[in-house]
Design a protein around this motif. Structure first.
Motif, PDB file in Angstrom:
ATOM      1  N   GLY A  54      87.947  23.314 -25.028  1.00  0.00           N
ATOM      2  CA  GLY A  54      88.130  23.780 -23.808  1.00  0.00           C
ATOM      3  C   GLY A  54      87.067  24.366 -23.127  1.00  0.00           C
ATOM      4  O   GLY A  54      86.744  24.611 -21.810  1.00  0.00           O
ATOM      5  N   GLY A  55      85.877  24.575 -23.748  1.00  0.00           N
ATOM      6  CA  GLY A  55      84.605  25.185 -23.071  1.00  0.00           C
ATOM      7  C   GLY A  55      83.831  24.209 -22.710  1.00  0.00           C
ATOM      8  O   GLY A  55      83.819  23.143 -22.773  1.00  0.00           O
ATOM      9  N   ASP A  58      82.547  21.529 -25.319  1.00  0.00           N
ATOM     10  CA  ASP A  58      83.604  20.493 -25.439  1.00  0.00           C
ATOM     11  C   ASP A  58      83.624  19.405 -24.454  1.00  0.00           C
ATOM     12  O   ASP A  58      83.662  18.244 -24.376  1.00  0.00           O
ATOM     13  CB  ASP A  58      84.930  21.260 -25.447  1.00  0.00           C
ATOM     14  CG  ASP A  58      85.839  20.394 -26.104  1.00  0.00           C
ATOM     15  OD1 ASP A  58      85.585  19.147 -26.283  1.00  0.00           O
ATOM     16  OD2 ASP A  58      87.056  20.816 -25.878  1.00  0.00           O
ATOM     17  N   ARG A  59      83.427  19.977 -22.856  1.00  0.00           N
ATOM     18  CA  ARG A  59      83.711  19.131 -21.947  1.00  0.00           C
ATOM     19  C   ARG A  59      82.470  18.125 -21.809  1.00  0.00           C
ATOM     20  O   ARG A  59      82.496  17.095 -21.685  1.00  0.00           O
ATOM     21  CB  ARG A  59      83.561  19.969 -20.861  1.00  0.00           C
ATOM     22  CG  ARG A  59      83.334  19.337 -19.487  1.00  0.00           C
ATOM     23  CD  ARG A  59      82.811  20.521 -18.243  1.00  0.00           C
ATOM     24  NE  ARG A  59      81.562  20.899 -18.683  1.00  0.00           N
ATOM     25  CZ  ARG A  59      81.071  22.027 -18.151  1.00  0.00           C
ATOM     26  NH1 ARG A  59      81.602  22.868 -17.382  1.00  0.00           N
ATOM     27  NH2 ARG A  59      79.787  22.318 -18.630  1.00  0.00           N
TER      28      ARG A  59
END
Lengths: 339, 165, 513
Positions: A54-55, A58-59
């Motif tokens: 979700g950081g 990751d994106r």
């Protein structure tokens, strides 16, 4: 009317094509021999992300993998190893196979500083090599929409009368170094508060728990009107239209600080390069093709990150950035380690 | 019943947890003694609090022991003697699972652990133990690996299924 | 704010039309919630390739339905076999399992399901109407206030340790000490990790929970034939009528369900807090306000309702920061953000400007998923209670086999299975010698969270400890905390004194004249 039909931004998913079709498309549009990607070993590509799910990493990794599949049709498996400012992720990555199918998606700035400051048995160049940058962004000072600070001058002036609180993701980080350097150069006192990750760091600034925040520029941009960028640690603002034409820190403070940036980059174990140079070349080439693909540019924009930050820097450029970041870490070692 | 005739309360086993807690607290303090103050602060406070509580507890036990109210016996710590061997083997099987799961994979390890455990704990007939264990292992495989695609340790069974399908 | 009722009705109606994706999500969520190690966050990550391939709205609805159902599922093993499926259900064991031991498993399950469904539904509806207000909570509750909120949870150790306060405090302090393991929050230096890299990020919560509750319980339960003693064991499954009656009776606790759900909702909105803290605080506060606080821990219905209602109240709360501000408040919300980003959907205030139907639609879908769980309750209450009559020689190996691999799931480390066994040994020793495993777990869960908030508050204030008393809201919370700790013993002393006085007066009165 249903919610579905009302959605103006609803995006149709690109239909998943078969591996063969994807390879053919890649071959036709970019002139690669279909057998080229076929030479790459079958099986999944394992990606280690040294931060939590979700950081920002990751994106960005998922945006990339979505399009990369066109050129290197393999399933990508993500594993998250947060902890100790990225140390856990790097050490676990090094425990895995030295294989071209075993990659690390890194954030060069903070992670090189971490490797330099903490007792980590991983050496850049000897053990791990950054082979391809995907994006580069400068660090920024920003405040929440409700903050009384409208300009960087105001913030610096205030910091000369009292310690101004600045949320940062972690101490070993280029943004932290930027604030320390700015404080040194102007006599302002910045109290740096590491919140451990981009999301809580941003939240602290938006909700007013701290006076301001220092993070990579993509963070305040993704928060839109919730954030106001005061200054950028770069020679020029790369995205003036998305930051209300925010000035550079050097312009405002009259300083001569070096540009403080951080790049996302793909890395492999050094042994993998030594043992399979031709396969690493396939990785690099398909990565470069991905970075040039309009679909990737669109995917980056869709995730809220300015396309201007896309940086197809090669291995040499990535390693050069790592070396420069290491020098900065050495320079500010004492302040960053509390020693 | 007089104080003298009253059976002594066995507290030997009760000392295990505070002793381990105190040992960990001391190790923790040792592990951070060279770190910056902020990294030591909370651990030092917690360790101080824990060691104080443990010290008070040990004093309480010592006083009870001196007064003849406590003994150092283990009491009911290991449970009923009749099933002790079975439970002991069950514990060893659990440790064995940790050792073999990287090689046997989820499904075969689960089947082996369940079936041997059932037999050791007295499930009879043998065919029932094997059938229940097999059903359990296959259900787990179907739900966790086939349906959820969980990244469980792979073994010969999972690889065989992958190769076939 | 969503004032137009016809719009609300439209959103709810539309959410119902997505029943086809909600039903399988609820089924998966119920099972995942009941198996320690899976829960919503891990299951959603595992299923991420599937959700990324779905339409964004369908994907979000799938995720929220699974998320809500997993919070309901976590209470089932907590009640039946003393093993919470998630950290949020840890407090449910305190009264749920004693009810099962007394042969009241059907009633406990009914209370758990009704509290979960009604609690979740109430919090979703409140959120639909009060989202703008709730989104402001984060602006007032910062590290200082969070320290006090978490101390409310920590105060539960004192409540559950009432039988032997010293042992309870040692267990809690040991848990806190274990929770302080791992890299520190400021300099990332590893502390008390025995050199294991796997412990640098702190004690992994799921293996600790599995060890303390599941593995230790498996070994303790093997000392008897079934979970329930022979005298309390039901001879036949409950009838449909009995199951339904228990479910309808549970609705009588609507007031406690409502306020604990709202408490959970508010705690859920706070960044860094979550279901575990909400359920601990709700349990502690329910005991404080109860007319029969002495019954808590002995199989009291209120002790099941409070944590279950609160941890389902949390579900919508955790989405508020993501929807309203654009920053995920918890790990499940962070994964949802990935899906939104992947599909190019804006979040935060822009979401309400550009796609308000989607923002409110997610909350409406949560409400509807709770409504769709209602039909699941009846068969679950009827048949799941039969777990208690299964022989422990079957039950214990199944528990060990499936929870051990559950310990592996969140991080994919075989090492975590060993951590679970180590905590299993600690849990067994604790259970057999009168130290409360829940007290240890509360310490392990809350320790790192309190430490983080405390260090942040201290650093923001340049290490001035008075910062803890620097905010009005924080000071109000301190007063409430002191009251909730001091009043129960004071009122108990007062009551005893009154009874003694009455007895003396009665004694005088009985004397022959």
């Amino acid at each position: 009317m249903s919610v579905c039909t009302k959605m103006p931004y609803r995006k149709k998913l690109v239909a998943k094509t078969s591996c063969a079709a994807a390879m053919l498309l890649g071959a036709l549009s970019l002139g690669i021999s279909p057998s080229f990607a076929q030479d790459f070993p079958e099986g999944n590509i394992s990606v280690t992300i040294p931060t939590g799910e979700g950081g920002g990493a990751d994106r960005d990794a998922r945006s990339f993998a979505q399009v990369w599949n066109k050129y290197l049709p393999r399933n990508v498996e993500f594993s998250y190893y947060p902890g100790a400012a990225g140390q856990v992720g790097y050490e676990f990555y090094m425990r895995g196979d030295a294989s071209p199918s075993n990659l690390l998606f890194s954030n060069i700035g903070p992670e090189v500083i971490m490797l330099e400051l903490q007792d980590v048995p991983v050496e850049i160049g000897e053990d791990i090599v950054y082979i391809q940058k995907t994006s580069t962004e400068p660090m920024a000072i920003w405040v929440g929409a409700n903050s009384p600070f409208e300009t960087l001058e105001q913030l610096i002036e205030e910091a000369k009368t009292r310690p101004v609180t600045i949320s940062v993701s972690r101490l070993p980080h280029p943004a932290t170094i930027g604030m320390l350097a700015l404080g040194e150069a102007t006599g302002a006192e910045f109290n740096l508060i590491p919140f451990g990750g981009g999301n809580p760091t941003a939240m602290a600034a938006i909700t007013g728990e701290v006076d301001a925040s220092a993070l990579p520029l993509a963070n305040p941009i993704t928060f839109g009107e919730e954030a106001r960028v005061l200054g950028i640690f770069a020679d020029e603002n790369p995205v003036p239209d998305q930051t209300n034409d925010a000035p550079t820190v050097n312009e405002v403070a009259g300083t001569d600080l070096p540009p403080l940036t951080s790049s996302r980059a793909w890395a492999v174990q050094a042994d993998a390069i030594a043992e399979n140079p031709e396969l690493i070349e396939i990785l690099k080439q398909t990565m470069r093709q991905t970075l040039e693909d309009p679909e990737y540019i669109e995917a980056v924009r869709a995730s809220g990150v300015p396309a201007e930050f896309i940086d197809p820097g090669n291995q040499e450029e990535a390693m050069q950035e790592a070396a420069e970041t290491r020098e900065l870490a050495i320079q500010y070692r004492d302040l960053l380690t509390g020693e | 019943m007089s104080e003298k005739d009253r059976p002594k309360k066995p507290v030997g086993a009760d000392l295990i947890l505070p002793a381990c807690a105190a040992a960990y607290a001391l190790y923790y303090v040792w592990s951070v003694h060279e770190f910056p103050l902020e990294a030591q602060l909370s651990g030092a406070i917690l360790a101080g609090m824990l060691l104080l509580l443990v010290a008070i507890y040990f004093v309480r036990v010592a006083l009870g022991f001196l007064a003849g109210r406590y003994s150092l016996g283990l009491g009911d710590f290991v449970g009923p003697p009749a099933s002790l061997i079975g439970r002991g083997i069950f514990f060893l099987l659990m440790l064995g699972t940790l050792a073999v799961v990287p090689w046997l994979g989820f499904t075969l390890t689960t089947f082996a652990f369940l079936s041997v455990s059932f037999l050791v704990l007295g499930v009879r007939p043998v065919s029932r133990a094997l059938a229940v264990a097999g059903t359990g292992a296959l259900t787990g495989w179907l739900f966790f690996i086939v349906l959820l695609d969980t990244n469980f340790p792979e073994g010969p069974f999972e690889r065989l299924v992958q190769a076939v399908f | 704010m969503l004032y137009e009722l016809d719009t609300l009705a439209g959103l709810i109606g539309h959410a119902f039309s997505l029943w086809w994706i909600m039903i399988p999500a609820i089924a998966v969520g119920l099972v995942a919630g009941a198996v320690p190690g899976f829960a919503a966050h891990n299951t959603i990550i595992i299923l991420l390739p599937l959700t990324l391939a779905l339409d964004v709205e369908v994907a979000l609805v799938f995720m929220v339905a699974l998320y809500c159902a997993s919070h309901l599922g976590g209470g089932v093993p907590a009640i039946l076999v003393n093993i919470p499926g998630t950290g949020g259900a840890a407090a449910t064991t305190l009264d749920g399992y004693p009810m099962t031991k007394k042969g009241q498993a059907v009633r406990a399950l009914a209370l758990c399901f009704v509290a979960s469904v009604l609690g979740g539904l109430i919090s979703a509806i409140v959120t639909l109407f009060a989202l703008p207000v709730l989104s402001q909570v984060g602006y007032y509750i910062h590290s200082v206030e969070l320290v006090v909120v978490m101390l409310f949870g920590l105060a539960l150790i004192a409540s559950i340790a009432a039988k032997d306060m010293l042992k309870g405090l040692i267990a809690g302090a040991f848990g806190l000490m274990l929770g302080a393991m791992g890299a520190d929050h400021i300099y990332a230096t590893p502390r008390g990790t025995f050199g294991f890299l796997e412990l640098f990020d702190g004690v992994p919560l799921v293996p600790a929970l599995i060890g303390l509750f599941a593995i230790s319980e498996a070994f303790v339960m093997l000392e008897q034939k079934t979970v329930v003693s022979d005298s309390d064991r039901p001879t036949a499954p409950p009838s449909w009528g009995e199951s339904s009656r228990e479910i309808f009776n549970a609705f009588r606790h609507w007031w406690q369900i409502t306020w604990t759900a709202i408490l959970g909702l508010v705690i859920g909105v706070l960044p860094g807090a979550g279901a575990s803290i909400a359920s601990f605080v709700a349990y502690q506060q329910s005991q404080f306000f109860s007319k029969t606080p002495e019954l808590f821990g002995t199989g009291h219905p209120q002790g099941v309702i409070a944590p279950e209602s609160a941890n389902n109240g949390v579900t919508t709360g955790t989405l508020v920061p993501l929807l309203a501000i654009g920053v995920p408040g918890g790990s499940t919300a962070a994964v949802m953000m990935i899906v939104l980003q992947f599909h190019g959907v804006p979040f935060g205030p822009r979401l309400f400007v550009e796609q308000p139907e989607l923002a409110y639609g997610v909350i409406a879908a949560m409400a509807v998923s709770y409504i769709l769980m209602i039909p699941f309750m009846f068969p679950m209450v009827r048949y799941m209670s039969r777990v208690t009559v299964i022989s422990t020689v079957y039950l214990a190996p199944f528990i060990v086999a499936f929870t051990l691999v559950g310990a592996f799931v969140p991080r994919g480390f075989l090492f975590d299975m060993s951590v679970a066994v180590a905590f299993g040994i600690i849990g067994y020793v604790a259970r057999k010698t009168g130290y409360h495993v829940a007290a240890i777990l509360i310490g392990v869960i809350l320790g790192p969270l309190i430490e983080r908030s405390f260090l942040l508050a201290m650093r923001i204030s340049n290490n001035d400890p008075m910062v803890l008393f620097s905010s009005n809201i924080g000071n109000l919370l301190w007063v409430l905390l002191v009251l909730s700790l001091a009043l129960p013993p004071a009122t108990s002393w007062w009551r005893r004194r009154g009874e003694r006085t009455n007895e003396i007066q009665k004694g005088f009165g009985d004397e022959p004249r």
